[in-house]
Design a protein around this motif. Sequence first.
Motif, PDB file in Angstrom:
ATOM      1  N   LEU A  84      32.571  62.786  27.143  1.00 39.78           N
ATOM      2  CA  LEU A  84      32.835  64.225  27.180  1.00 39.78           C
ATOM      3  C   LEU A  84      33.798  64.650  26.074  1.00 39.78           C
ATOM      4  CD1 LEU A  84      33.126  64.817  31.027  1.00 39.78           C
ATOM      5  CD2 LEU A  84      31.224  65.433  29.521  1.00 39.78           C
ATOM      6  N   VAL A  85      34.796  63.812  25.786  1.00 39.25           N
ATOM      7  CA  VAL A  85      35.711  64.145  24.687  1.00 39.25           C
ATOM      8  C   VAL A  85      34.965  64.173  23.365  1.00 39.25           C
ATOM      9  CG1 VAL A  85      37.688  63.316  23.369  1.00 39.25           C
ATOM     10  CG2 VAL A  85      37.765  63.321  25.865  1.00 39.25           C
ATOM     11  N   ARG A  86      34.053  63.175  23.166  1.00 36.55           N
ATOM     12  CA  ARG A  86      33.268  63.134  21.932  1.00 36.55           C
ATOM     13  C   ARG A  86      32.350  64.359  21.817  1.00 36.55           C
ATOM     14  NH1 ARG A  86      31.536  58.633  22.810  1.00 36.55           N
ATOM     15  NH2 ARG A  86      29.473  59.136  23.650  1.00 36.55           N
ATOM     16  N   GLU A  87      31.705  64.744  22.917  1.00 33.35           N
ATOM     17  CA  GLU A  87      30.845  65.937  22.881  1.00 33.35           C
ATOM     18  C   GLU A  87      31.646  67.197  22.600  1.00 33.35           C
ATOM     19  OE1 GLU A  87      27.437  64.410  26.040  1.00 33.35           O
ATOM     20  OE2 GLU A  87      28.789  66.039  26.559  1.00 33.35           O
ATOM     21  N   ARG A  88      32.852  67.278  23.175  1.00 34.63           N
ATOM     22  CA  ARG A  88      33.683  68.455  22.921  1.00 34.63           C
ATOM     23  C   ARG A  88      34.089  68.535  21.450  1.00 34.63           C
ATOM     24  NH1 ARG A  88      39.559  68.649  25.437  1.00 34.63           N
ATOM     25  NH2 ARG A  88      39.746  67.087  23.797  1.00 34.63           N
ATOM     26  N   GLU A  89      34.407  67.384  20.851  1.00 31.94           N
ATOM     27  CA  GLU A  89      34.770  67.389  19.437  1.00 31.94           C
ATOM     28  C   GLU A  89      33.570  67.723  18.552  1.00 31.94           C
ATOM     29  OE1 GLU A  89      38.318  64.028  19.773  1.00 31.94           O
ATOM     30  OE2 GLU A  89      36.404  63.588  18.765  1.00 31.94           O
ATOM     31  N   GLU A  90      32.368  67.227  18.912  1.00 28.44           N
ATOM     32  CA  GLU A  90      31.163  67.527  18.124  1.00 28.44           C
ATOM     33  C   GLU A  90      30.748  68.991  18.253  1.00 28.44           C
ATOM     34  OE1 GLU A  90      29.086  63.099  18.441  1.00 28.44           O
ATOM     35  OE2 GLU A  90      28.241  64.833  19.483  1.00 28.44           O
ATOM     36  N   MET A  91      31.098  69.595  19.379  1.00 24.98           N
ATOM     37  CA  MET A  91      30.726  70.999  19.581  1.00 24.98           C
ATOM     38  C   MET A  91      31.389  71.906  18.563  1.00 24.98           C
ATOM     39  SD  MET A  91      31.170  73.263  23.038  1.00 24.98           S
ATOM     40  CE  MET A  91      30.390  71.953  23.981  1.00 24.98           C
ATOM     41  N   GLY A  92      32.509  71.550  18.027  1.00 25.88           N
ATOM     42  CA  GLY A  92      33.174  72.374  17.031  1.00 25.88           C
ATOM     43  C   GLY A  92      34.015  73.469  17.673  1.00 25.88           C
ATOM     44  N   PRO A  93      34.668  74.220  16.810  1.00 23.31           N
ATOM     45  CA  PRO A  93      35.540  75.290  17.352  1.00 23.31           C
ATOM     46  C   PRO A  93      34.720  76.427  17.960  1.00 23.31           C
ATOM     47  CG  PRO A  93      35.415  75.432  14.966  1.00 23.31           C
ATOM     48  CD  PRO A  93      34.717  74.159  15.339  1.00 23.31           C
ATOM     49  N   GLU A 145      38.488  61.966  37.267  1.00 29.87           N
ATOM     50  CA  GLU A 145      38.052  60.605  37.566  1.00 29.87           C
ATOM     51  C   GLU A 145      38.907  59.581  36.830  1.00 29.87           C
ATOM     52  OE1 GLU A 145      33.980  60.446  36.589  1.00 29.87           O
ATOM     53  OE2 GLU A 145      33.328  61.747  38.241  1.00 29.87           O
ATOM     54  N   ALA A 146      39.207  59.879  35.511  1.00 30.90           N
ATOM     55  CA  ALA A 146      40.034  58.930  34.758  1.00 30.90           C
ATOM     56  C   ALA A 146      41.430  58.803  35.368  1.00 30.90           C
ATOM     57  CB  ALA A 146      40.134  59.378  33.300  1.00 30.90           C
ATOM     58  N   THR A 147      41.985  59.931  35.766  1.00 28.59           N
ATOM     59  CA  THR A 147      43.314  59.900  36.387  1.00 28.59           C
ATOM     60  C   THR A 147      43.289  59.139  37.696  1.00 28.59           C
ATOM     61  OG1 THR A 147      43.780  62.027  35.372  1.00 28.59           O
ATOM     62  CG2 THR A 147      45.223  61.334  37.167  1.00 28.59           C
ATOM     63  N   ALA A 148      42.195  59.403  38.428  1.00 26.18           N
ATOM     64  CA  ALA A 148      42.082  58.672  39.698  1.00 26.18           C
ATOM     65  C   ALA A 148      41.960  57.175  39.454  1.00 26.18           C
ATOM     66  CB  ALA A 148      40.891  59.182  40.486  1.00 26.18           C
ATOM     67  N   ALA A 149      41.135  56.844  38.406  1.00 24.65           N
ATOM     68  CA  ALA A 149      40.994  55.408  38.100  1.00 24.65           C
ATOM     69  C   ALA A 149      42.316  54.807  37.642  1.00 24.65           C
ATOM     70  CB  ALA A 149      39.926  55.221  37.022  1.00 24.65           C
ATOM     71  N   LEU A 156      36.088  56.214  32.787  1.00 21.74           N
ATOM     72  CA  LEU A 156      36.575  56.109  31.417  1.00 21.74           C
ATOM     73  C   LEU A 156      35.458  56.360  30.411  1.00 21.74           C
ATOM     74  CD1 LEU A 156      38.977  53.029  31.723  1.00 21.74           C
ATOM     75  CD2 LEU A 156      39.613  55.426  31.377  1.00 21.74           C
ATOM     76  N   ARG A 157      34.269  55.767  30.662  1.00 19.28           N
ATOM     77  CA  ARG A 157      33.138  55.997  29.752  1.00 19.28           C
ATOM     78  C   ARG A 157      32.735  57.470  29.713  1.00 19.28           C
ATOM     79  NH1 ARG A 157      31.106  51.233  32.220  1.00 19.28           N
ATOM     80  NH2 ARG A 157      29.667  52.529  33.423  1.00 19.28           N
ATOM     81  N   ARG A 158      32.692  58.071  30.894  1.00 18.39           N
ATOM     82  CA  ARG A 158      32.318  59.492  30.932  1.00 18.39           C
ATOM     83  C   ARG A 158      33.359  60.361  30.237  1.00 18.39           C
ATOM     84  NH1 ARG A 158      30.972  63.109  36.346  1.00 18.39           N
ATOM     85  NH2 ARG A 158      30.275  64.972  35.194  1.00 18.39           N
ATOM     86  N   HIS A 159      34.639  59.990  30.416  1.00 16.74           N
ATOM     87  CA  HIS A 159      35.706  60.742  29.753  1.00 16.74           C
ATOM     88  C   HIS A 159      35.568  60.665  28.237  1.00 16.74           C
ATOM     89  CE1 HIS A 159      39.750  61.005  27.912  1.00 16.74           C
ATOM     90  NE2 HIS A 159      39.835  62.100  28.685  1.00 16.74           N
ATOM     91  N   GLU A 160      35.323  59.426  27.737  1.00 15.66           N
ATOM     92  CA  GLU A 160      35.151  59.283  26.290  1.00 15.66           C
ATOM     93  C   GLU A 160      33.940  60.083  25.788  1.00 15.66           C
ATOM     94  OE1 GLU A 160      36.984  54.743  26.071  1.00 15.66           O
ATOM     95  OE2 GLU A 160      34.858  55.155  25.682  1.00 15.66           O
TER      96      GLU A 160
END
Length: 719
Positions: free
Chosen positions: A500-509, A426-430, A494-498
């Motif tokens: 999801l990136v934040r959730e991925r970072e909070e999830m940890g390794p 979606e971000a790329t499309a936007a 863009l909001r959803r991308h941010e």
Amino acid sequence: DPAGLAAAHAEAAAAAAALAAARSRVEAAERARPDTARALAEARARAGVAQAERTRLAAEARALADVLAARPAKEGPGVVDAITVPDGLEAAAGAALGEALTAGLEETARRHWRALARLDPVPALPEDCVALSTLLAGPPALGRALSQVGLLPPQHEARAGALQALLAPGQALVSRAGALWRWDGFCVAAGTPGEAAVRLAQRNRLAGLREALAVADGAEREAREALAVAEGAEREAAAAEVTARAERGRAEAREDAARSAARRLLAEAEAVEARIAALAPTLARLESEQTEAAAAMAAVAAAPVPDPEAARAEMEAARAALSAARRAERAAEAEAERLAREAEVRARRRASIGREREDWQLRREDAEGRRTDLAARAREAESESLRLAALPEELAQRARAAISALEAAEAAHRAAADGLMAAEREATAAERASRAAEQALAAAREAAIRAEGGSAAAVAALDAVTARIGERLGGAAALPEPESFGAEALEKALRRHERLVREREEMGPVNLRAEAEAEEIAARIGEIERERGEIGHAIAKLRGSIGHLNREGRERLASVFTEIDRHFQALFARMFGGGRAHLALVGSDDPLEAGLEIYAQPPGKKLATLSLLSGGEQALTALSLIFAVFRCNPAPVAVLDEVDAPLDDVNVERFCALLDDMVRETGTRFLVVTHHHLTMARMDRLYGVTMQERGVSRVVSVDLARAVELAQPPRMAAE
């Protein structure tokens, strides 16, 4: 011979199969031993319970029989012994006849019953009252008395006073509890003790005890038969185990012999192959000599013929020289061959000895390692058996939890990855839509060439983004067309991308080794299960050994207990001048866990436990038990500390007499700590502590035998 070698290998395989079968039989026998030992222990416990019950009933029956037999001979047999009273009517019969029950039936006795004719007519008793003559069985002399005594039903006891007023002369009413209402107004309350009632109750109790004793005898016989069967089964199991172990030993010996034979044949085969390889150069040399001889013969055939006689003489000389050379050559070859064979045999022997030595060395090291390993494992098993018992379940729970957590993490990762991919698309499309709009605006403001350049730049940017998305997602990415995006969709992407990136970072390794760790845990669980099986097998063998030790302990305890009980009964009768006593195991069916109860009956008293005796009687009984144990295993020296303190003078004399008997029978020297003058007077030597001056103690001794000799007046000279 290849056939012999194959037969040796077949024999080794058969021996290995026989050894495996023998080991399985040994394991089966070892598994059967605990069951037979447990059955034997249960049978032994049942036999012990039956024997203890029979002993208790027999002791109580003997005591009651002795009490009932203790009647003066001059009074003859009493009525109380000739009457039969049903259970529950002892108190009623005792209250109705009282002391008259102790009178005799013979007219020579001072107190006796005389048979009279029955009353005619018999006076009637009050309504619902049953005459005792219909309930009791006794001699005819009691007919009149029993016909005029009525048994009052329990529901009419409240009206006993009113019914008493209606009684005719000579009549009486009694209750089952022993209450009495006589025609002349005399009354006896229920529960009033009476000798006759007690004696009747004792007689009924004795009859019941004899019946119970007969039942106990049968139970004891059955228990002993079951014990004999269990002992036979245990012996058969032990014999089967011994036989299986012997077969296993023979199978191991057979396997070792077969393997040794196979190794010997292999060594011989290797020696033969080495011999063949050693003969190959000799064969090649002979072939070359044959070729040279053929060439020489051809050369001789081509040469001119010399003088026949001279040639014949030279030929004979050459033949003689050739024969001598050949003999020398054969002798040298034979000697060389013999030496080579000896060297080869010795080399093979050395190699064989080296291999055998290495084999035995390896076997010894293996045996030592296995012994050390087994000892260490046994110690570890003993120390960690409790801890490891719950470890498999804990590891299984942890493995299940780890697998569940891994599955949940993978599902969450897949969902997050899908969301991230969608957001990036979606971000790329936007972004593409935004750039397209900017390119459209520039195309409107600038020339067509600038518009074409912008379009090329957009395409290049699209390719770069696509490549970046592909790198992130690990594959090619299919992006939608820029025309499908708007400003609102771009902002939302863009909001959803941010997010999801934040959730991925909070999830940890993500633990990428979770599957490998799960496999390692599963392997560890399998190893623990195997070790648990081995520990269970060892525990079964240990339980069999414990059962054997317990069985031997019970047998020894039974024999020693019987001997101590016999000595205790004899010493008790000696200490008390009569009476009887015995020991019994109580509190448990297992003799190893049972307690000891002492039943004693001093002269003139009832059979009772040790706690019901007086202090002096308890001391004498305890001394009897101590000396009974001492008789089973006497010692050269014994110390007694103030054992005569609770005894009176008469019992002290008995105690000293028992010490003299023990000295004569066992040869033991007794050291007695006492303050009693009678005990000191019976000793051979006295030791005491005195203080002649303040703060200075001194030990003094007196030889009583020597003192008596000195105290006697000197004898007169011989006449």
